[in-house]
Every structure is written in structure tokens, then in C-alpha cells.
Design an enzyme around this catalytic site. Structure first.
Site, PDB file in Angstrom:
ATOM      1  N   HIS A 132       3.962 -17.452 -12.958  1.00  0.00           N
ATOM      2  CA  HIS A 132       4.123 -16.393 -13.958  1.00  0.00           C
ATOM      3  C   HIS A 132       3.016 -15.345 -13.907  1.00  0.00           C
ATOM      4  CE1 HIS A 132       6.109 -14.461 -17.163  1.00  0.00           C
ATOM      5  NE2 HIS A 132       6.596 -15.530 -17.772  1.00  0.00           N
ATOM      6  N   ASP A 142       7.635 -12.187 -13.310  1.00  0.00           N
ATOM      7  CA  ASP A 142       8.070 -12.283 -14.695  1.00  0.00           C
ATOM      8  C   ASP A 142       9.443 -12.929 -14.752  1.00  0.00           C
ATOM      9  OD1 ASP A 142       5.790 -11.194 -15.733  1.00  0.00           O
ATOM     10  OD2 ASP A 142       6.550  -9.126 -15.616  1.00  0.00           O
TER      11      ASP A 142
END
Lengths: 426, 327
Positions: A398, A402
Site C-alpha cells: 500500500h 492504492d
């Protein structure tokens, strides 16, 4: 005369390796190119061939030791005079550094900042290590006054006297070490409780490398996770219709995996951030698409890589996976087979699972699984229909990716897999 | 205080033990009429009589065996093995009987004997008159092995050996007998077994030795001091028991240790010292432990060049210590 064999560079980014097993004993005679030992780098045993014919006269590094590329690992006595040595030195293997203790710097192929004269680079006496650790100083930052530039205990004591105690450990320490022990945290894993009758199995080298890499990935990469379900009814029909002819023509079975790999490469092209690597203060967008395919073997998990998978057809991918699978099971993968992956596919469906939370093969930024293909009742055009369904799960880093990127990637994958029809030409 | 040679200090020690304790007897090959081949016991038979200082048959097993019997029955014999090289016929008596008597008899019997034996080379002794035998006996629980390096220590350690209720092998280096002289007190004094003597303080390298090697190490230390290298010299004085604390303390201080002995390297006592340091002071070591010893060859040659090649000398110690200091 003796010819010194050094730890070879087994792959472009490989800087060190673990001595797996010596295949020759001291006193054994070896032919040129005959395997001397197994070296473990990454997740495989690579065999190191002898650069010369002779007799193994000295083993300098014991099994299990981690050594840097260029380190002398054994000596081979070669019959004849210096001529043999000259010839041998011309081989691909690095020549030995001059024997003089004050010799020139060792070949500095290690990316870590190697200082001049450090033939014993990174090797410190127990006293130096203890003093350095107790006082939080980096012995590599000191100028050694011992033989061959060795950092002596007195050098550390002198540095402490001069107030060098404030020197922080070098941040440029090799990435693997630095990452494996994040930020000086020493969290001990829970110890096993051993009861009577329990068997304690020592870690194999492969097992301990897998363990190290999994801990590193889980401890340093913020994993996030998504899943989509994909209707592969048309693909299943296509496969059923063509698999017998395919097998007869190509000699390999037609599974879902090559379709999955093909669709993954096209999805990666559309969402290139998934085909990237985390680089600390930057992100590396990989140009090539090299797909790692996780495989289970008797020795443990291996992830061989199909180079430039985006350039291969379904047939090419089927043959490439079959070839890698066979060699993985036979333990005959080479370092090249295992390096330079940019993304990993895990065919978990082969073991029948429906949903998996895979661990990212760092420094890659994502890993996708293909679960088992099962026939399920689905709603199609307001009717219930029996469809062949498959779940695809993605774990992603992450920091780089995204959720929207990951979802877009899965949508592309879904669109691509659902686009196969019963009449698609293979 | 009178200045005495190593040999005279031992003779005086023996005389005092004979005079002090009527249970003390001395016997061995040629120790009586002749006064010993090295003249260590010269005059003792004339002074104390042939009942207490007597010649024995040329039979080492019998010398030690009868000493054990006499000791178990209340005497305190000090038998002599004429050369340590000849001790092997008696090894069964020493190892199986003397050293284990206390254990075997559940503490009912003890064997307070002191077996004196000249040992070591560098005296043109050849194969049968040059050997170092300490490692064989230092291996045996129940034994004490004492190896003095100076006249003062020889007398004080001899008194401690006689006081010791269990068997002691008292090894006297032949090359020391007449080559070293020092002041030795007239009165009886005791240097406890198992206490090392730090002969010289230093900071760069610790040299551990015993017997003849101690003087060589001190002379090497003198040489290196002029080069700015500071050696610490430890004289073990007895190797069983040996002074672990002194060894470890010095090893921790300098971080570099060299062990010297004339005995062969493999399985020599240096291996034991090295192991103890590795076990207990590893994280203080700044260099591999160095053993400078006699070579692993069957015997010391008789020819002077071969003998020199075998012997550990002050020059060899200085050279090895210099290299270790630079490491």
C-alpha cells in the site's frame, strides 16, 4: 600450485550466498566444470562448477556460512607450474587477490560502501564486535590499523576515547540485513513448547531462507488485500474443446494457468504501477514483465520466473511453466530461473483453495492468486445459471499501490479472462 | 638470602623436607651414593642415611609402585624418575593406582607422593633425554602437575607438593638446573599449587607459559618493549590444577593470547588453555589464540641445528608475539 576459487556472482543483483553443501571433499579430484558445491541464494541450490581441473586441497568456508561474492571459498591444487594458474585466472572466475597482507582492495563488487584496503571488510574480531555493539558504533566507519587494514580492538577503544561514540550505525548497510532487522527492534518470536515425544526438526537452508524472506516481507511491507470473482465459463468451454488436440500437438497439458498468465501480463501493461518495485525513497517502474510463478516442491516453495512473459503466446506460456515446474521438482533450477521477477502469480487453485491472502515477494509490490475454478449458480440476465467461477485475490504494497489501482488491475484481469470465447484461436 | 641455582634450591628444599618430617624418604636410580645424575640429591644420603635416601633398581614401575605402597602405609616418599623420558613404564602405577587411590578407596587411602623428574630439551639430550611429558599427566584427574620456572618457585612449590595429600608430578626442566640463579630464602615457605604468577605486566599481548619458557618469554618481552610492544607474561607454575582466573583476566585485558610450550602442539597443554579462553572469554578476543610450541615430530633431534629447530626460543617467541601484536 593452488588455485583459489571465489564465490561467483550467481545473478545480476546477487551479492552474497549461503554455502549449501560441499559436493567434493578435501582430497577429491575434480574435473574442469565439475560441480564443487551447492550455493543457496534466493530460494534455490545453484551448483558452482570448478574453474580448473585438480585436487580440492582446502575448503575455506564451511557449510551454512553466508559469504559475499568474491570471497575465497576453496583452493584447488593444480598440477603443473604457474602456467596453469595464468590460464585459470583467465577464466570467468575472479582471480585471487594478491597474497600480500597489505594487498590492494578486494574486488569491490559489493554495493555497500567498500573502503580501500579492507580485505577483511565486514569481518571483525569478537572483541571489536562486542565493543562496537556496546557503544553503538559502526566498526566499518573506523580506519583499521591492524594487518591488512583490520579494525582492531585498540582502534575501537581509540575511537571511543576520541568521542566517536556518537557515530551512528551506517544507514548504507546492505539492504537485506537492514530490512531483516528493522529499526533496531528486537522482537523475539514466541518459542515453541517442546513436550515429550515431540520431534524437533532442524531448519533446512531452504526453509530458513523462506522464513527470513517471509518475515522480512510481512514486517516491512504494509499488505492490503482485494478479491474479485471472475466468470470463466467461456474459457472452460474453450479449454475443454481444445485440450486433447493441444496436448497432442504441443506435448503439454492445457491448464488455466497460461491463460491467467497471459491476462496478467496484459493487465500489468494497462496498470503499470502494479509492475513496480519499492526503492526506499523512490518507486522503480519495471520495463520488462517477468512473471514469478510460485511452485510447491519437496524442498519447499520456489518461485521461478518466466522472463518477458508478455511476449509469449498461450502455447509459449504453457511450455515455459511446464519446463519450470519439471525442473523445480527435480531441483535443477538455475539462478537465472529465479532472479529478476517483477510480479508473482500464485496458482493456489491447484490445491483447491477459494480464497488466499498471499505474502508479497518483496521488493515486488503485488502478488495475485488464481483460486480453484468451480461451477456455481450465478445470476445472469435475471436468471440463475450454472457458471464456472474463479476467485482472484491480490495482496499489494500500500506504500506504492492504492486500492483503486489494485481494483483496476483486477478489473482488467477479469475483463481479459472473460473475453475468451469458445472459438478463440490458440 | 643466599643466591642459589635452580638445582641448589631444589636440593635445599629436599633437605628441609627430610629434616622436618621423618616420614619423608627419597629414592630413585643413583640418587643415593652418586647424589643423582644431575647431583640434585648430592650429600643427602650422607646427611640423612641410606635408610631415607636410597638407590633403587633400574625399574620405574617398581619405583613408583613401592612409593604408592609406602605412602598408603604412612610415609611421604619423594621418588625420582631419572629422566622424564623414562616415566612411561610407571604410567600404569601413576595413572591407574596413585591418581585414583582416593576415589577407589572411598577416601580411606591417599597417596601423598612427589615424583620428581627432570624433563625438557635444549641440552643435547637427543630422543631419550629431551622429552616433555606434562600433557600425558595433566589429563588425569587426581594428579597434580607442577613445573617451576625459577629457583624461588622451585623450593616453594616443592614444599607445597610435599604437603599435598595426593600424587604430584614435579617436573624440573634440565636446562634450568644450572642456568638460572636467584635469591632463595633460607626458611621453608610454601607457594600454593594452582596459583599463576604474573611475571610482567603488559597491555598488547599475553604470553602464557611455564618452566623454561617463562624466562624466554620475559626476554622476548624485553626485546619487544624496545619496539613499543608491551607483553604480559604469565607463569602458570602448575598446570594441574591451573589458574583459570589469572589466564582469563589477562586474556580479557589484552585480547590477544599466545601460549608457549616445548611439548608438541597437538593435544599439548596449550590446547586446554586455548579452549578455556575460547569458552569463557571469546568476546574479549581481538585475534585468534596463538600456540607456539614444539613441532609435531617424534623426537627432538640430537644434532644442534635440529635441536634448535625444535626448541621454542626467546627469538621465536618475540617474532610470533610481534606478529600477533600487529594483527
Amino acid at each position: 600450485m593452488a588455485h583459489t576459487v571465489v564465490m561467483p556472482q550467481l545473478g545480476e543483483s546477487v551479492t552474497e550466498g549461503t554455502i549449501g553443501q560441499w559436493l567434493k571433499k578435501v582430497g577429491d579430484s575434480v574435473e574442469e566444470y565439475e560441480s564443487l558445491l551447492e550455493v543457496l541464494t534466493d530460494k534455490v541450490n545453484a551448483e558452482v562448477p570448478s574453474p580448473v581441473a585438480g585436487t580440492l586441497s582446502k575448503i575455506l568456508v564451511e557449510e551454512g556460512a553466508l559469504v559475499a561474492v568474491g570471497t575465497a571459498i576453496c583452493e584447488i591444487a593444480v598440477e603443473g607450474g604457474a602456467d596453469d594458474g595464468e590460464k585459470a585466472a583467465g577464466e570467468s572466475v575472479e582471480p585471487t587477490p594478491a597474497p600480500s597482507p597489505a594487498a590492494a582492495p578486494a574486488p569491490s563488487r559489493e554495493p555497500a560502501a567498500a573502503k580501500a584496503g579492507e580485505s577483511d571488510r565486514g569481518r571483525y574480531s569478537p572483541a571489536v564486535r562486542r565493543l562496537a555493539a556496546e557503544n553503538g558504533i559502526d566498526p566499518g566507519a573506523l580506519t583499521g590499523t591492524g594487518s591488512g587494514g583490520r579494525v582492531t580492538r585498540n582502534d575501537v577503544l581509540k575511537a571511543l576515547e576520541e568521542g566517536a561514540a556518537t557515530v551512528k550505525p551506517a544507514p548504507s548497510a546492505t539492504s537485506s540485513r537492514a530490512v531483516a532487522e528493522p529499526a533496531g527492534m528486537e522482537i523475539q518470536g514466541a518459542r515453541a513448547v517442546i513436550a515429550e515425544g515431540d520431534e524437533v526438526v532442524p531448519l533446512s537452508s531452504v526453509r530458513s531462507i523462506i522464513a527470513q524472506r517471509m518475515v522480512r516481507s510481512k514486517a516491512t511491507v504494509p499488505h492490503a488485500w482485494l478479491m474479485v470473482e471472475i466468470d470463466v465459463t467461456n474459457l472452460a468451454n474453450l479449454r475443454n474443446r481444445t485440450k486433447a488436440a493441444f496436448k497432442a500437438r504441443e506435448g503439454v497439458s492445457l491448464t488455466y494457468l497460461p491463460f491467467m498468465l497471459k491476462s496478467v501480463t496484459s493487465a500489468l501493461r494497462k496498470v503499470p504501477i502494479i509492475n513496480a518495485q519499492w526503492n526506499g525513497d523512490s518507486i522503480v517502474m519495471k520495463k520488462r514483465i517477468n512473471l514469478g510463478v510460485a511452485m510447491d516442491t519437496e524442498r519447499g516453495l520456489v518461485v521461478p520466473v518466466i522472463r518477458d512473459a508478455d511476449r509469449l503466446s498461450i502455447v509459449g506460456l504453457a511450455q515455459a511453466t511446464q519446463d519450470l515446474a519439471q525442473r523445480a521438482r527435480a531441483g535443477r533450477l538455475t539462478m537465472d530461473d529465479l532472479s529478476q521477477g517483477t510480479f508473482t502469480v500464485d496458482n493456489t487453485g491447484a490445491v483447491g483453495t477459494m480464497l488466499t491472502y498471499p505474502i508479497i515477494n518483496a521488493p515486488e509490490v503485488a502478488i495475485v492468486t488464481m483460486e480453484a475454478v468451480v461451477r456455481r449458480p450465478m445470476v445472469v440476465d435475471d436468471m440463475i445459471a450454472i457458471r464456472s467461477m474463479v476467485n482472484c485475490c491480490i495482496s499489494f504494497d500500500h506504500r506504492v499501490v492504492d486500492g483503486a489501482d489494485a481494483a483496476r488491475f483486477l478489473r482488467e484481469l477479469k475483463r481479459s479472462l472473460e473475453a475468451y470465447g469458445p472459438d478463440t484461436e490458440l | 638470602m643466599a643466591v642459589k641455582t635452580f638445582l641448589e634450591a631444589i636440593r635445599e628444599g629436599l633437605r628441609q623436607e627430610l629434616a622436618r618430617d621423618p616420614r619423608v624418604i627419597i629414592y630413585g636410580e643413583d640418587v643415593g651414593v652418586r647424589g643423582g645424575v644431575f647431583r640434585v640429591t648430592d650429600g643427602l644420603q650422607a646427611e640423612f642415611g641410606a635408610d631415607r635416601v636410597m638407590d633403587s633398581p633400574l625399574a620405574e614401575a617398581a619405583i613408583v609402585g613401592t612409593a604408592i605402597g609406602a605412602a598408603v602405609n604412612g610415609l611421604r616418599p619423594i621418588p625420582e624418575i631419572q629422566f622424564a623420558d623414562f616415566i612411561f613404564p610407571a604410567i600404569n602405577q601413576i595413572v591407574q593406582e596413585a591418581a585414583r587411590m582416593r576415589y577407589r578407596s572411598n577416601n580411606d587411602f591417599e597417596v601423598p607422593i612427589v615424583i620428581r623428574a627432570p624433563f625438557g630439551g635444549g641440552v643435547r639430550g637427543g630422543l631419550y633425554h629431551s622429552q616433555s611429558v606434562e600433557a600425558f599427566f595433566a589429563h588425569v584427574p587426581g594428579m597434580c602437575v607442577v613445573i617451576p620456572s625459577t629457583p624461588y618457585d622451585a623450593k616453594g612449590l616443592l614444599a607445597a607438593a610435599v604437603d599435598q595429600p595426593d600424587p604430584v608430578l614435579f617436573l624440573e626442566h634440565k636446562a634450568l638446573y644450572r642456568s638460572v640463579r636467584a635469591e632463595v630464602p633460607e626458611e621453608r615457605y610454601v607457594i600454593p599449587l594452582g596459583k599463576a604468577d604474573r611475571k610482567r605486566e603488559g597491555r598488547d599481548v599475553t604470553v602464557i607459559g611455564y618452566g623454561l619458557m617463562v624466562g624466554f618469554a620475559l626476554s622476548a618481552a624485553q626485546t619487544l618493549a624496545e619496539e613499543g610492544i608491551s607483553l604480559e607474561v604469565i607463569d602458570l607454575r602448575s598446570i594441574r590444577p591451573f589458574d583459570r582466573e589469572a589466564i582469563l583476566e589477562s586474556a580479557r585485558k589484552t585480547g590477544k593470547v599466545m601460549i608457549v610450550h616445548e611439548d608438541n602442539k597437538t593435544g599439548g597443554f596449550g590446547a586446554e588453555i586455548s579452549a578455556v579462553i575460547a569458552e569463557e572469554a571469546l568476546f574479549y578476543l581481538d585475534a585468534p589464540i596463538v600456540r607456539l610450541t614444539g613441532p609435531d615430530v617424534p623426537a627432538m633431534g640430537f644434532s644442534p641445528p635440529l635441536e634448535h629447530a625444535f626448541m621454542v626460543t626467546a627469538e621465536k617467541i618475540a617474532e610470533a608475539a610481534r606478529e600477533l601484536a600487529r594483527f
